[in-house]
Every structure is written in structure tokens, then in C-alpha cells.
Design an enzyme around this catalytic site. Sequence first.
Site, PDB file in Angstrom:
ATOM      1  N   GLU A  18      66.487 -21.059  52.933  1.00 61.40           N
ATOM      2  CA  GLU A  18      65.774 -21.824  53.943  1.00 61.40           C
ATOM      3  C   GLU A  18      65.198 -20.822  54.937  1.00 61.40           C
ATOM      4  OE1 GLU A  18      67.775 -23.607  57.133  1.00 61.40           O
ATOM      5  OE2 GLU A  18      65.782 -24.119  57.889  1.00 61.40           O
ATOM      6  N   ILE A  19      63.886 -20.792  55.030  1.00 68.77           N
ATOM      7  CA  ILE A  19      63.224 -19.872  55.956  1.00 68.77           C
ATOM      8  C   ILE A  19      63.015 -20.610  57.269  1.00 68.77           C
ATOM      9  CG2 ILE A  19      61.214 -18.410  56.354  1.00 68.77           C
ATOM     10  CD1 ILE A  19      60.879 -18.135  53.336  1.00 68.77           C
ATOM     11  N   GLY A  20      63.850 -20.290  58.254  1.00 72.26           N
ATOM     12  CA  GLY A  20      63.738 -20.901  59.572  1.00 72.26           C
ATOM     13  C   GLY A  20      62.886 -20.037  60.479  1.00 72.26           C
ATOM     14  N   ASN A  21      62.658 -20.510  61.678  1.00 72.81           N
ATOM     15  CA  ASN A  21      61.832 -19.744  62.609  1.00 72.81           C
ATOM     16  C   ASN A  21      62.549 -18.519  63.163  1.00 72.81           C
ATOM     17  OD1 ASN A  21      59.061 -20.846  63.041  1.00 72.81           O
ATOM     18  ND2 ASN A  21      60.235 -22.746  63.245  1.00 72.81           N
ATOM     19  N   ARG A  23      65.480 -17.011  61.561  1.00 70.89           N
ATOM     20  CA  ARG A  23      66.160 -16.183  60.550  1.00 70.89           C
ATOM     21  C   ARG A  23      66.164 -16.909  59.226  1.00 70.89           C
ATOM     22  NH1 ARG A  23      72.437 -17.085  62.452  1.00 70.89           N
ATOM     23  NH2 ARG A  23      72.121 -19.113  63.389  1.00 70.89           N
ATOM     24  N   TYR A 124      55.080 -38.360  57.280  1.00 73.71           N
ATOM     25  CA  TYR A 124      53.713 -37.980  57.654  1.00 73.71           C
ATOM     26  C   TYR A 124      53.472 -36.565  57.140  1.00 73.71           C
ATOM     27  CZ  TYR A 124      56.151 -35.930  61.756  1.00 73.71           C
ATOM     28  OH  TYR A 124      56.995 -35.240  62.586  1.00 73.71           O
ATOM     29  N   ASP A 130      62.236 -28.721  56.519  1.00 80.03           N
ATOM     30  CA  ASP A 130      63.653 -28.597  56.897  1.00 80.03           C
ATOM     31  C   ASP A 130      64.190 -29.928  57.420  1.00 80.03           C
ATOM     32  OD1 ASP A 130      62.030 -28.378  59.197  1.00 80.03           O
ATOM     33  OD2 ASP A 130      63.348 -26.927  60.190  1.00 80.03           O
ATOM     34  N   ARG A 131      63.360 -30.631  58.178  1.00 83.41           N
ATOM     35  CA  ARG A 131      63.784 -31.926  58.720  1.00 83.41           C
ATOM     36  C   ARG A 131      63.947 -32.941  57.592  1.00 83.41           C
ATOM     37  NH1 ARG A 131      59.684 -33.640  63.224  1.00 83.41           N
ATOM     38  NH2 ARG A 131      61.358 -35.124  63.700  1.00 83.41           N
ATOM     39  N   THR A 208      71.239 -17.925  90.573  1.00 87.53           N
ATOM     40  CA  THR A 208      70.109 -18.207  89.694  1.00 87.53           C
ATOM     41  C   THR A 208      70.536 -18.395  88.234  1.00 87.53           C
ATOM     42  OG1 THR A 208      68.723 -16.936  91.172  1.00 87.53           O
ATOM     43  CG2 THR A 208      67.843 -17.357  88.979  1.00 87.53           C
TER      44      THR A 208
END
Length: 283
Positions: A18-21, A23, A124, A130-131, A208
Site C-alpha cells: 500500500e503506497i501511502g502519502n 510511507r 465516485y 485506500d479508503r 505555545t
Amino acid sequence: MKPHKHPEHTDNIWLALEIGNSRLHWALFVSETLYSVWDTDHLPESVIQQLAACQTLNDLLEKIFPSHQRTNEQEGYGDNSLPLFASLPPLLVASVVPSQTAIWQSYPNISVITLDQIPLKGVYPTLGIDRALALWGAGKIWGFPILVIDAGTALTFTAADANECLVGGAILPGLGLQFATLGQQTGQLPLVEMQNFLSLPIRFALNTTAAIQSGVIYTILAGIKDFIEAWWQLFPNGKIAIKGGDGTLLINYLQALYPEIADSLIVEQNLIFWGMREITKLL
Ligand SMILES: Nc1ncnc2c1ncn2[C@@H]1O[C@H](COP(=O)(O)OP(=O)(O)OP(=O)(O)O)[C@@H](O)[C@H]1O
Ligand SMILES: CC(C)(CO)[C@@H](O)C(=O)NCCC(=O)O
Ligand SMILES: [K+]
């Protein structure tokens, strides 16, 4: 699940990628059995081009997941007696990063999953693969209707009804992206590191870093709670599964803040791999 000893035979071995954003997420299957899973950085094109020349499973795994990068728990590929391949094992890819998909095309035995291969109805055209796969995998194992929360680079909600038809969902910047954007796009906000987050932050902060932690974490948790309540309005017995790099952290926070919600979540990191395994049954 930790990678363990190599399989006895190289027959019926296949790799899921699975190529994710952020890794790469890998799984080694033997037929329908998930053998091991691991994550790596995106690989350079030069390394991918060398894979076609690999002669053994060991060579291949050493190139995609070098043993010096493995933890003690992930030892077990070090056996040189692994059989020779007749050919490289099939690689089934699901990618949300088109530039990365392109450089994997040099792998000889690759198939890239497309949305039309997933039997989910009502999708759609630009829905992330991935979803769709995570939703399909979750629904096939735990049943529909189901909502999947993926706490990855992006945080997504993706739901399907009892007819296995997409209800829809939502996309927002994930935890890491929220901290990074504040650090990078402002004049005087620091980059908050997520490493040492354990217990819930202070709500009304007086410095902060703590203020950023409070803002990001409490609004994400409130957002998750709100989506879950909206889901249960629609489907009072609807199931909910959660995955992703920040999934465990979020579950721990939800447990502290909204225990009744946390207790009803199915936590399963391998949803996309289960979805991919379902697709192989249809190929
Ligand atoms: N070792 C790690 N490397 C990178 N991100 C990590 C790591 N451990 C936890 N994370 C968290 O995981 C999040 C990214 O999740 P994940 O790896 O699931 O995303 P991804 O690669 O984009 O996959 P997907 O596209 O499926 O969401 C980041 O926000 C980060 O905080
Ligand atoms: C939302 C992400 C980035 C989550 O990984 C991915 O699923 C994606 O690029 N989706 C395309 C847009 C959509 O799903 O509507
Ligand atoms: K983009």
C-alpha cells in the site's frame, strides 16, 4: 503482527504494497494467510529497478526492507537457505500516490488495484483506493453497515450501508499534517513533535507548544466523536473500525475522554490488506 520466520515454500507467496502519502505499508501473504507486515519509507527508483534481478525471497526482502533497519522483533528473514524463485512473487499494489505507482511499473509481476475491481457500490471516480479497500476489508470481516476511520497522513471517514453501498465520508489533515502546517506556515509557531505524546494535553494551555497540542488534539477528538454520533444517528447499530499511523494514539486519547466511544471501536491496522486479500479472491 510481527514479521517472523520465512515461509517454507515460495509457492503461493505474494506481496501486498500500500503506497501511502507518508510511507509504504507492506504485507507478505502465503495464499490467504497474512504472514507478516512492515512499513518502510518510499523507495528510490534505482532500488525498485534492481528488484527484477532478485533470485531469492531473502534478496528481495533485503532490498525492500534491509535487515539493519529491522527491530529485534522483525528478525527472521536471515536464512540463506530460502528457495530460488521460479519468478518474482506477485506484487499487488494499492496506491494513492500516482508518481510512486509509476516507478513501481518496472517490477515484473505487478498488478495495481483500481476502483472498478472493488465491488463496493455507489463510489465516485476520485475516491481513494485506500479508503475503498479499507472499507471493503472491514465490511467483509465485521459486516455492513460500517464506518472506517483512517488516521493517516490525511484523516478520513468512509462509510458504507447494509447494501455495501458507499454512504460517503470526509477528509481532513491528519495529526502530523496539522502540526507541520502550523510550524511551517507561520512566523512564530514552533514545529511540535509528536514523539512524546502520552497522556491528554492540558486543555487551557499557558505556553505555545501546549496550546498547539491542545488545539489540534481536542478538536480532532471532538470531530471524531461528532462524526461517530452522526454515524449512529444514521445507523444505530453501525460498526466502526479505526486504523492508521495515528490510530493507536487517538484510541488512547478517546479512551481517556470518551471511554464508551473508544470501547465500541474495532482497532485493526491491516484493513487495507484484508481488502486486498478479498480482491485477490475475485481476480
Ligand atoms: N514511523 C512512522 N513514520 C511515519 N509516520 C508515523 C510513524 N509512526 C506513526 N506515524 C504517524 O502516522 C501518520 C501517517 O500515518 P500512515 O503511515 O498511516 O499514513 P500514510 O503513509 O499516508 O498511509 P495512508 O495513505 O494509508 O494514510 C503520521 O501523522 C504520523 O504521525
Ligand atoms: C484522502 C487520501 C489522501 C487518504 O490517504 C486518499 O484516499 C486520497 O488521495 N483520496 C482521493 C480523494 C477522495 O478519496 O475523495
Ligand atoms: K496532492
